[in-house]
Structure formats: structure tokens, C-alpha cells
Design an enzyme around this catalytic site. Structure first.
Site, PDB file in Angstrom:
ATOM      1  N   ASP A 144     -10.334   7.266  -6.132  1.00  0.00           N
ATOM      2  CA  ASP A 144      -9.374   6.240  -5.729  1.00  0.00           C
ATOM      3  C   ASP A 144      -9.167   5.267  -6.889  1.00  0.00           C
ATOM      4  OD1 ASP A 144      -8.362   5.109  -2.688  1.00  0.00           O
ATOM      5  OD2 ASP A 144      -8.309   3.709  -4.381  1.00  0.00           O
ATOM      6  N   ILE A 145      -7.913   4.852  -7.095  1.00  0.00           N
ATOM      7  CA  ILE A 145      -7.588   3.971  -8.226  1.00  0.00           C
ATOM      8  C   ILE A 145      -8.138   2.553  -8.016  1.00  0.00           C
ATOM      9  CG2 ILE A 145      -5.352   3.113  -7.398  1.00  0.00           C
ATOM     10  CD1 ILE A 145      -4.235   3.702 -10.214  1.00  0.00           C
ATOM     11  N   ASN A 200      -6.633   7.015   7.541  1.00  0.00           N
ATOM     12  CA  ASN A 200      -5.826   5.965   8.154  1.00  0.00           C
ATOM     13  C   ASN A 200      -4.502   6.562   8.609  1.00  0.00           C
ATOM     14  OD1 ASN A 200      -7.785   4.020   7.452  1.00  0.00           O
ATOM     15  ND2 ASN A 200      -6.912   3.821   5.405  1.00  0.00           N
ATOM     16  N   VAL A 227      -0.359   5.289   1.742  1.00  0.00           N
ATOM     17  CA  VAL A 227       0.237   6.483   1.120  1.00  0.00           C
ATOM     18  C   VAL A 227       0.421   7.532   2.209  1.00  0.00           C
ATOM     19  CG1 VAL A 227      -0.075   8.324  -0.573  1.00  0.00           C
ATOM     20  CG2 VAL A 227      -0.811   5.984  -1.122  1.00  0.00           C
ATOM     21  N   HIS A 230      -4.700  12.231   3.714  1.00  0.00           N
ATOM     22  CA  HIS A 230      -5.891  12.203   2.866  1.00  0.00           C
ATOM     23  C   HIS A 230      -7.048  11.604   3.643  1.00  0.00           C
ATOM     24  CE1 HIS A 230      -3.771   8.352   2.370  1.00  0.00           C
ATOM     25  NE2 HIS A 230      -4.961   7.795   2.226  1.00  0.00           N
ATOM     26  N   HIS A 286     -10.581   9.359   2.954  1.00  0.00           N
ATOM     27  CA  HIS A 286     -11.393   8.580   2.039  1.00  0.00           C
ATOM     28  C   HIS A 286     -12.839   9.027   2.199  1.00  0.00           C
ATOM     29  CE1 HIS A 286      -8.350   5.313   1.304  1.00  0.00           C
ATOM     30  NE2 HIS A 286      -7.874   5.817   2.430  1.00  0.00           N
TER      31      HIS A 286
HETATM   32  P1  5GP Z   1      -4.416   4.636   2.624  1.00  0.00           P
HETATM   33  O1  5GP Z   1      -4.358   3.152   2.838  1.00  0.00           O
HETATM   34  O2  5GP Z   1      -3.038   5.256   2.609  1.00  0.00           O
HETATM   35  O3  5GP Z   1      -5.369   5.330   3.529  1.00  0.00           O
HETATM   36  O4  5GP Z   1      -5.075   4.812   1.197  1.00  0.00           O
HETATM   37  C1  5GP Z   1      -4.346   5.040   0.033  1.00  0.00           C
HETATM   38  C2  5GP Z   1      -5.338   4.945  -1.108  1.00  0.00           C
HETATM   39  O5  5GP Z   1      -4.733   5.501  -2.244  1.00  0.00           O
HETATM   40  C3  5GP Z   1      -5.734   3.512  -1.455  1.00  0.00           C
HETATM   41  O6  5GP Z   1      -7.146   3.383  -1.355  1.00  0.00           O
HETATM   42  C4  5GP Z   1      -5.235   3.340  -2.894  1.00  0.00           C
HETATM   43  O7  5GP Z   1      -6.126   2.592  -3.707  1.00  0.00           O
HETATM   44  C5  5GP Z   1      -5.106   4.777  -3.372  1.00  0.00           C
HETATM   45  N1  5GP Z   1      -4.059   4.988  -4.349  1.00  0.00           N
HETATM   46  C6  5GP Z   1      -2.780   4.527  -4.291  1.00  0.00           C
HETATM   47  N2  5GP Z   1      -2.087   4.933  -5.360  1.00  0.00           N
HETATM   48  C7  5GP Z   1      -2.945   5.655  -6.123  1.00  0.00           C
HETATM   49  C8  5GP Z   1      -2.810   6.341  -7.359  1.00  0.00           C
HETATM   50  O8  5GP Z   1      -1.753   6.351  -8.001  1.00  0.00           O
HETATM   51  N3  5GP Z   1      -3.913   6.980  -7.841  1.00  0.00           N
HETATM   52  C9  5GP Z   1      -5.097   6.964  -7.166  1.00  0.00           C
HETATM   53  N4  5GP Z   1      -6.114   7.637  -7.723  1.00  0.00           N
HETATM   54  N5  5GP Z   1      -5.258   6.350  -5.983  1.00  0.00           N
HETATM   55  C10 5GP Z   1      -4.191   5.696  -5.475  1.00  0.00           C
END
Ligand code: 5GP
Ligand code: ZN
Length: 114
Positions: free
Chosen positions: A31-32, A88, A97, A101, A103
């Protein structure tokens, strides 16, 4: 494949990532913006927006994804201590996103489900 999706771009190698695992169906990358010492995203190559859109046709894929998550957890050294796997769904689920996916969170004590 979805042209405006950041995870599709990462999967195709069109955006950078720290890739930890890849096979024909699933990838795993860091994760970034990590919220734990180990924070890996386990992602199917297939663009499914969220768990709400998973169908019976995807059940083998999702099972495989969990197997991959456990493997990455072992490789990252958190399997014995334990870890959290979370997906999520939607706005109030905190999804940012819209490419399915999980986590993988580990390396510290998890508390609550906030
Ligand atoms: P969500 O809130 O959709 O479950 O989690 C999306 C996750 O994707 C977040 O933890 C965010 O930090 C990560 N994320 C968003 N954009 C990028 C990216 O460009 N690269 C990486 N490696 N992670 C990302
Ligand atoms: Zn996508």
C-alpha cells in the site's frame, strides 16, 4: 481491464508499485500509504468494483486470493503473530479504490473495527 483504474494500471505495469507476488489471477503489492508495518493489497487481475459485485463465477478466484494472502503473510513474517484481512465496500465502508482488493495488515496489534 478498466482504463481509469489505478489498480488496473499497476497490474498492467503502467503505474509503479512495490510488487510482492504475481500469478495469472492475483497480484499483491505494498500500500502506498501504509497504516501498519505490513500493509499489502491483495488484488485480483480481473476488474471487479467491490465485493458487492462478486458472483458465483468468481468464487474460485476469491478462494485463491485468500490462499495468496496467507502466503504473503507468511513471507512478510506476520503469520504466527496474526494479521487482519479486510475489504472495504462502498462509501460508508470506506472504499476509495473501486477495484476489488483485500488489505493485509500486520506487524502491530489490531484493535476495534472502527
Ligand atoms: P480502500 O479504501 O479502497 O479499501 O483502499 C485503497 C487503498 O489503496 C488505500 O489504502 C490507499 O493507500 C491505496 N492506494 C491508493 N492509490 C494507490 C497507488 O497508486 N498505489 C498503491 N500502492 N496503493 C494505493
Ligand atoms: Zn481495475
Amino acid at each position: 481491464m478498466h482504463p481509469d483504474c489505478i489498480f488496473c494500471k499497476i497490474i498492467r505495469g503502467e503505474a509503479p508499485s512495490t510488487m510482492l507476488y504475481e500469478d495469472e489471477q492475483v497480484v499483491a503489492f505494498k500500500d502506498i500509504a501504509p497504516i501498519a508495518p505490513v500493509h499489502v493489497l491483495i488484488v485480483p487481475r480481473l476488474h471487479i468494483p467491490s465485493a458487492a459485485e462478486v458472483t458465483e463465477e468468481n468464487t474460485a478466484l476469491i478462494g485463491h486470493l485468500i490462499v495468496v494472502a496467507a502466503r504473503v503473510a507468511r513471507e512478510q513474517g506476520v503469520a504466527e503473530r496474526g494479521y487482519r484481512l479486510v475489504t472495504n465496500v462502498g462509501r460508508e465502508g470506506g472504499q476509495q479504490v473501486y477495484h476489488l482488493h483485500w488489505h493485509l495488515l500486520g506487524g502491530r496489534q489490531m484493535r476495534g473495527l472502527g
